[in-house]
Design an enzyme around this catalytic site. Structure first.
Site, PDB file in Angstrom:
ATOM      1  N   ASP A  36     -12.253   4.954  -5.174  1.00 16.30           N
ATOM      2  CA  ASP A  36     -11.533   4.053  -6.073  1.00 16.30           C
ATOM      3  C   ASP A  36     -11.775   4.477  -7.519  1.00 16.30           C
ATOM      4  O   ASP A  36     -12.813   5.077  -7.826  1.00 16.30           O
ATOM      5  CB  ASP A  36     -12.000   2.609  -5.877  1.00 16.30           C
ATOM      6  CG  ASP A  36     -10.926   1.589  -6.210  1.00 16.30           C
ATOM      7  OD1 ASP A  36     -10.311   1.023  -5.279  1.00 16.30           O
ATOM      8  OD2 ASP A  36     -10.680   1.377  -7.407  1.00 16.30           O
ATOM      9  N   SER A 147       5.420   0.413   2.237  1.00 12.56           N
ATOM     10  CA  SER A 147       5.769  -0.976   1.953  1.00 12.56           C
ATOM     11  C   SER A 147       7.141  -1.246   2.546  1.00 12.56           C
ATOM     12  O   SER A 147       7.955  -0.320   2.697  1.00 12.56           O
ATOM     13  CB  SER A 147       5.811  -1.224   0.440  1.00 12.56           C
ATOM     14  OG  SER A 147       6.457  -2.447   0.136  1.00 12.56           O
ATOM     15  N   TYR A 160       9.004   1.729  -7.458  1.00 11.43           N
ATOM     16  CA  TYR A 160       8.096   1.382  -6.368  1.00 11.43           C
ATOM     17  C   TYR A 160       8.719   1.726  -5.014  1.00 11.43           C
ATOM     18  O   TYR A 160       8.072   2.336  -4.158  1.00 11.43           O
ATOM     19  CB  TYR A 160       7.758  -0.103  -6.434  1.00 11.43           C
ATOM     20  CG  TYR A 160       6.724  -0.548  -5.438  1.00 11.43           C
ATOM     21  CD1 TYR A 160       5.394  -0.184  -5.587  1.00 11.43           C
ATOM     22  CD2 TYR A 160       7.069  -1.341  -4.343  1.00 11.43           C
ATOM     23  CE1 TYR A 160       4.427  -0.588  -4.672  1.00 11.43           C
ATOM     24  CE2 TYR A 160       6.117  -1.753  -3.426  1.00 11.43           C
ATOM     25  CZ  TYR A 160       4.803  -1.375  -3.596  1.00 11.43           C
ATOM     26  OH  TYR A 160       3.856  -1.768  -2.685  1.00 11.43           O
TER      27      TYR A 160
END
Length: 254
Positions: A36, A147, A160
């Site tokens: 991360d 997604s 996106y």
């Protein structure tokens, strides 16, 4: 693949879907590297699950190689990679004032979500294919996070949706490319999930979003994503496919 004692890397592992996945894999015996950009949060989670925290920007090749080197020293080469790192953002193509969306806004999201994920995969895959095959011929498993916006992106989600659509399109060719080495590639396309971004929204907005899901009529739980990721790792026949994890949700235009 049996996760007991197996090295795994989870990008975006300090929060949300990534954190839940890191916890799930660790609970099943994997040695998890929590990757991360937020090293402090990654360190807290790594301490909780007995893993290792790795500060890393997936858009930076040097950063990835350094993180992989540290993980390899502690856990050995990773056979499992779960890509959860990503960013959001929405902006109309032409604003109310008539100005076009800045190209940098599109580039920023695509650079992290699509190019960054691919960057992580190409480097991790090189490690996987160099390992000895397991008894079933398998050498590794790679999971990407897309997604439902890849299929029914909403107004303002051009960047996106394009970034996540790129991941769905990458799934099969990557699986075919790596099949000769016994490395599987799968993608999960989540719907509306209870992530840190969602927690910031007002309660009435959360309830409205949950009501749009056919069943179950609630926001998805990060643990449900993690359970699916773990099942993919363990099921040898899952390869080259995208799984929608969305409660039959289909996004409206806005």
């Amino acid at each position: 693949m049996d996760m007991q004692g197996t090295a795994a890397l989870v990008t975006g592992g300090a929060s949300g879907l990534g954190a839940a996945t890191a916890r799930q894999l660790a609970s099943m015996g994997a040695k998890v590297g929590v990757i991360d950009v937020n090293y402090e949060a990654a360190s807290a989670l790594a301490a909780e699950i007995g893993g290792i925290a790795l500060a890393c920007d997936i858009t930076d090749t040097t950063s990835i190689l350094q993180a992989m080197h540290l993980a390899r020293e502690r856990h050995g080469p990773a056979r499992i990679l779960v890509n959860c790192a990503g960013i959001g953002g929405a902006k109309r193509l032409v604003g109310r004032d008539g100005s076009p969306m800045p190209l940098e806004d599109f580039e920023r999201i695509v650079n992290v979500n699509l190019i960054g994920t691919f960057n992580m995969i190409r480097l991790a895959a090189a490690d996987m294919v160099a390992q000895d095959a397991l008894v079933d011929g398998e050498r590794g498993v790679i999971i990407m996070t897309a997604s439902v916006a890849a299929y029914d992106g909403q107004i303002g989600q051009e960047a996106y949706a394009a970034s996540k659509g790129g991941l769905t399109s990458l799934t099969l060719p990557l699986a075919r490319d790596l099949a000769q080495f016994g490395v599987r590639v799968m993608t999960v396309a989540p719907g509306l999930f209870m992530t840190p971004l969602m927690y910031k929204l007002p309660q009435e907005v959360q309830q409205s979003l949950a009501a749009s899901i056919p069943f179950p009529k609630r926001l998805g739980k990060a643990e449900e994503f993690a359970e699916l990721a773990a099942h993919i790792v363990g099921n040898l026949s899952l390869n080259g496919e995208v799984i929608r994890l969305d409660g039959a949700l289909r996004l409206a235009p806005r």
